[in-house]
Design a protein around this motif. Structure first.
Motif, PDB file in Angstrom:
ATOM      1  N   ALA A 189       0.840  -1.138  -0.025  1.00 27.57           N
ATOM      2  CA  ALA A 189      -0.158   0.079   0.028  1.00 27.57           C
ATOM      3  C   ALA A 189       0.804   1.332  -0.103  1.00 27.57           C
ATOM      4  N   GLY A 190       0.272   2.466  -0.118  1.00 28.66           N
ATOM      5  CA  GLY A 190       0.944   3.570  -0.134  1.00 28.66           C
ATOM      6  C   GLY A 190       0.707   4.131   1.000  1.00 28.66           C
ATOM      7  N   ALA A 191       1.650   4.722   2.033  1.00 27.57           N
ATOM      8  CA  ALA A 191       1.686   5.285   3.312  1.00 27.57           C
ATOM      9  C   ALA A 191       1.426   6.710   3.198  1.00 27.57           C
ATOM     10  N   VAL A 192       0.546   7.239   4.149  1.00 26.91           N
ATOM     11  CA  VAL A 192       0.387   8.628   4.304  1.00 26.91           C
ATOM     12  C   VAL A 192       0.398   8.894   6.005  1.00 26.91           C
ATOM     13  N   SER A 193       1.264   9.853   6.008  1.00 31.65           N
ATOM     14  CA  SER A 193       1.283  10.394   7.564  1.00 31.65           C
ATOM     15  C   SER A 193       1.707  11.886   7.648  1.00 31.65           C
ATOM     16  N   PHE A 194       0.834  12.774   8.199  1.00 33.69           N
ATOM     17  CA  PHE A 194       0.913  14.157   8.369  1.00 33.69           C
ATOM     18  C   PHE A 194       1.599  14.442   9.476  1.00 33.69           C
ATOM     19  N   THR A 195       1.820  13.687  10.359  1.00 33.66           N
ATOM     20  CA  THR A 195       2.515  13.684  11.926  1.00 33.66           C
ATOM     21  C   THR A 195       3.878  14.406  11.651  1.00 33.66           C
ATOM     22  N   GLY A 196       4.080  15.607  12.185  1.00 34.49           N
ATOM     23  CA  GLY A 196       5.427  16.461  12.358  1.00 34.49           C
ATOM     24  C   GLY A 196       5.550  17.166  10.823  1.00 34.49           C
ATOM     25  N   ARG A 197       4.476  17.153   9.954  1.00 30.48           N
ATOM     26  CA  ARG A 197       4.550  18.033   8.642  1.00 30.48           C
ATOM     27  C   ARG A 197       3.734  19.227   8.740  1.00 30.48           C
ATOM     28  N   ALA A 198       4.307  20.127   8.150  1.00 30.63           N
ATOM     29  CA  ALA A 198       3.499  21.525   7.955  1.00 30.63           C
ATOM     30  C   ALA A 198       2.411  21.354   6.793  1.00 30.63           C
ATOM     31  N   GLN A 199       2.733  20.390   5.813  1.00 28.05           N
ATOM     32  CA  GLN A 199       1.831  19.999   4.726  1.00 28.05           C
ATOM     33  C   GLN A 199       0.468  19.406   5.413  1.00 28.05           C
ATOM     34  N   THR A 200      -0.478  19.622   4.667  1.00 26.87           N
ATOM     35  CA  THR A 200      -1.995  19.007   5.067  1.00 26.87           C
ATOM     36  C   THR A 200      -2.391  18.395   4.063  1.00 26.87           C
ATOM     37  N   SER A 201      -1.875  18.204   2.667  1.00 23.19           N
ATOM     38  CA  SER A 201      -2.286  17.468   1.514  1.00 23.19           C
ATOM     39  C   SER A 201      -1.423  16.533   1.180  1.00 23.19           C
ATOM     40  N   ALA A 202      -1.994  15.491   0.642  1.00 23.21           N
ATOM     41  CA  ALA A 202      -1.013  14.388   0.004  1.00 23.21           C
ATOM     42  C   ALA A 202      -1.782  13.838  -1.105  1.00 23.21           C
ATOM     43  N   VAL A 203      -0.723  13.423  -2.133  1.00 25.72           N
ATOM     44  CA  VAL A 203      -1.389  12.636  -3.456  1.00 25.72           C
ATOM     45  C   VAL A 203      -0.570  11.366  -3.493  1.00 25.72           C
ATOM     46  N   VAL A 204      -1.478  10.259  -3.376  1.00 25.23           N
ATOM     47  CA  VAL A 204      -0.765   8.763  -3.656  1.00 25.23           C
ATOM     48  C   VAL A 204      -1.027   8.255  -4.736  1.00 25.23           C
ATOM     49  N   THR A 205       0.061   7.809  -5.603  1.00 26.00           N
ATOM     50  CA  THR A 205      -0.027   7.497  -7.043  1.00 26.00           C
ATOM     51  C   THR A 205       0.162   6.108  -7.099  1.00 26.00           C
ATOM     52  N   GLN A 206      -0.730   5.407  -7.739  1.00 26.77           N
ATOM     53  CA  GLN A 206      -0.330   4.041  -8.240  1.00 26.77           C
ATOM     54  C   GLN A 206       0.369   4.042  -9.239  1.00 26.77           C
ATOM     55  N   ASN A 207       1.603   3.605  -9.345  1.00 30.54           N
ATOM     56  CA  ASN A 207       2.633   3.629 -10.734  1.00 30.54           C
ATOM     57  C   ASN A 207       2.170   2.475 -11.658  1.00 30.54           C
ATOM     58  N   PRO A 208       2.791   2.533 -13.037  1.00 32.78           N
ATOM     59  CA  PRO A 208       2.466   1.589 -13.859  1.00 32.78           C
ATOM     60  C   PRO A 208       3.108   0.149 -13.311  1.00 32.78           C
ATOM     61  N   ASP A 209       4.107   0.048 -12.312  1.00 31.45           N
ATOM     62  CA  ASP A 209       4.274  -1.436 -11.819  1.00 31.45           C
ATOM     63  C   ASP A 209       3.563  -1.673 -10.630  1.00 31.45           C
ATOM     64  N   GLY A 210       2.390  -0.977 -10.305  1.00 32.37           N
ATOM     65  CA  GLY A 210       1.591  -1.625  -9.359  1.00 32.37           C
ATOM     66  C   GLY A 210       2.062  -1.019  -7.899  1.00 32.37           C
ATOM     67  N   SER A 211       3.302  -0.141  -7.652  1.00 30.40           N
ATOM     68  CA  SER A 211       3.709   0.393  -6.393  1.00 30.40           C
ATOM     69  C   SER A 211       3.090   1.626  -6.359  1.00 30.40           C
ATOM     70  N   PHE A 212       3.276   2.287  -5.178  1.00 25.50           N
ATOM     71  CA  PHE A 212       2.607   3.439  -4.499  1.00 25.50           C
ATOM     72  C   PHE A 212       3.635   4.461  -4.287  1.00 25.50           C
ATOM     73  N   THR A 213       3.664   5.814  -4.404  1.00 21.65           N
ATOM     74  CA  THR A 213       4.364   6.897  -4.138  1.00 21.65           C
ATOM     75  C   THR A 213       3.422   7.911  -3.558  1.00 21.65           C
ATOM     76  N   THR A 214       4.081   8.551  -2.561  1.00 20.92           N
ATOM     77  CA  THR A 214       3.309   9.565  -1.800  1.00 20.92           C
ATOM     78  C   THR A 214       4.116  10.969  -1.866  1.00 20.92           C
ATOM     79  N   GLN A 215       3.391  11.950  -2.178  1.00 22.07           N
ATOM     80  CA  GLN A 215       3.988  13.387  -2.246  1.00 22.07           C
ATOM     81  C   GLN A 215       3.008  14.310  -1.505  1.00 22.07           C
ATOM     82  N   TYR A 216       3.868  15.288  -0.622  1.00 21.55           N
ATOM     83  CA  TYR A 216       3.058  16.071   0.272  1.00 21.55           C
ATOM     84  C   TYR A 216       3.050  17.521  -0.470  1.00 21.55           C
ATOM     85  N   PHE A 217       2.216  18.317  -0.196  1.00 30.01           N
ATOM     86  CA  PHE A 217       2.134  19.553  -0.404  1.00 30.01           C
ATOM     87  C   PHE A 217       1.487  20.537   0.517  1.00 30.01           C
TER      88      PHE A 217
END
Length: 217
Positions: A189-217
């Motif tokens: 799965a793609g993991a999301v944690s806002f603990t300790g972050r100034a950002q309050t938005s995240a984009v979780v992308t499922q990639n072509p190989d099935g893996s997940f990446t998370t970016q914070y904004f």
């Protein structure tokens, strides 16, 4: 009250459904440590390749009770239930009445462990009632909390619930509130944690190989 946004972007190349769920809370009781089951918190149905879906939620926390057909296991859905808003910064306590006017009583500050809330069960029910306790948060439907974790209610016992604020996005078609296998679902799965972050938005992308990446904004 903080507001958070999680966006799921499907770049897998296939139409997919997704589920957002939380790491199980830490639960202890007078009699021991109950088995805690994970519920499908937010569901995203049939997102086409290159498309996305979003959930926006607050950090509100609710004590939760429900009924279900026992035994509870992955795939079980919740029946009748109710919630009570609790404040973990005040270590709130809430009683549960299992007969007559079934549900939670008046929430009172104090009594729970630090960063927790507690549910105090009376002795007016037994295992045959099939009651469940747990944790709920605002989900798919604004204003209606959805269960994120569930455990068997036991009469004449007190349950201390400490939320763990970590989230996961996995692919799969689920019904909101349905019990899922946390061990299996969280592995890829793609993991999301806002603990300790100034950002309050995240984009979780499922990639072509099935893996997940998370970016914070």
């Amino acid at each position: 009250m903080a507001t958070y946004t999680i966006r799921v972007l499907n770049s897998s190349g296939f139409t997919k459904s997704y589920v957002l769920f939380m790491q199980p809370p830490q639960v202890t009781s007078t009699g021991g440590q109950p088995v805690v089951y994970t519920n499908a918190w937010v569901t995203f149905g049939s997102i086409r390749p290159g498309s996305n879906d979003t959930v926006t939620y607050t950090d509100e926390t609710y004590a939760y009770w429900a009924t279900a057909t026992l035994p509870i296991a992955p795939g079980t859905t919740m029946g009748q239930g109710g919630v009570a808003a609790v404040d973990t910064s005040k270590n709130d306590s809430v009683p549960f009445v299992g007969s007559g006017a079934i549900g939670f009583g008046t929430v009172a500050a104090g009594g729970a462990m630090s960063g927790s809330y507690r549910i105090i069960a009376t002795n007016d029910f037994n295992a045959s009632n099939g009651y469940l306790f747990g944790l709920a948060r605002p989900g798919n439907v604004p204003g209606i909390p959805s269960p994120v974790a569930t455990f068997l209610a036991e009469p004449n016992d007190t349950f201390n619930v400490t939320p763990v604020i970590n989230f996961y996005v996995a692919d799969g078609a689920y019904t909101a509130g349905q019990v899922i296998d946390y061990t299996v679902a969280s592995t890829n799965a793609g993991a999301v944690s806002f603990t300790g972050r100034a950002q309050t938005s995240a984009v979780v992308t499922q990639n072509p190989d099935g893996s997940f990446t998370t970016q914070y904004f």
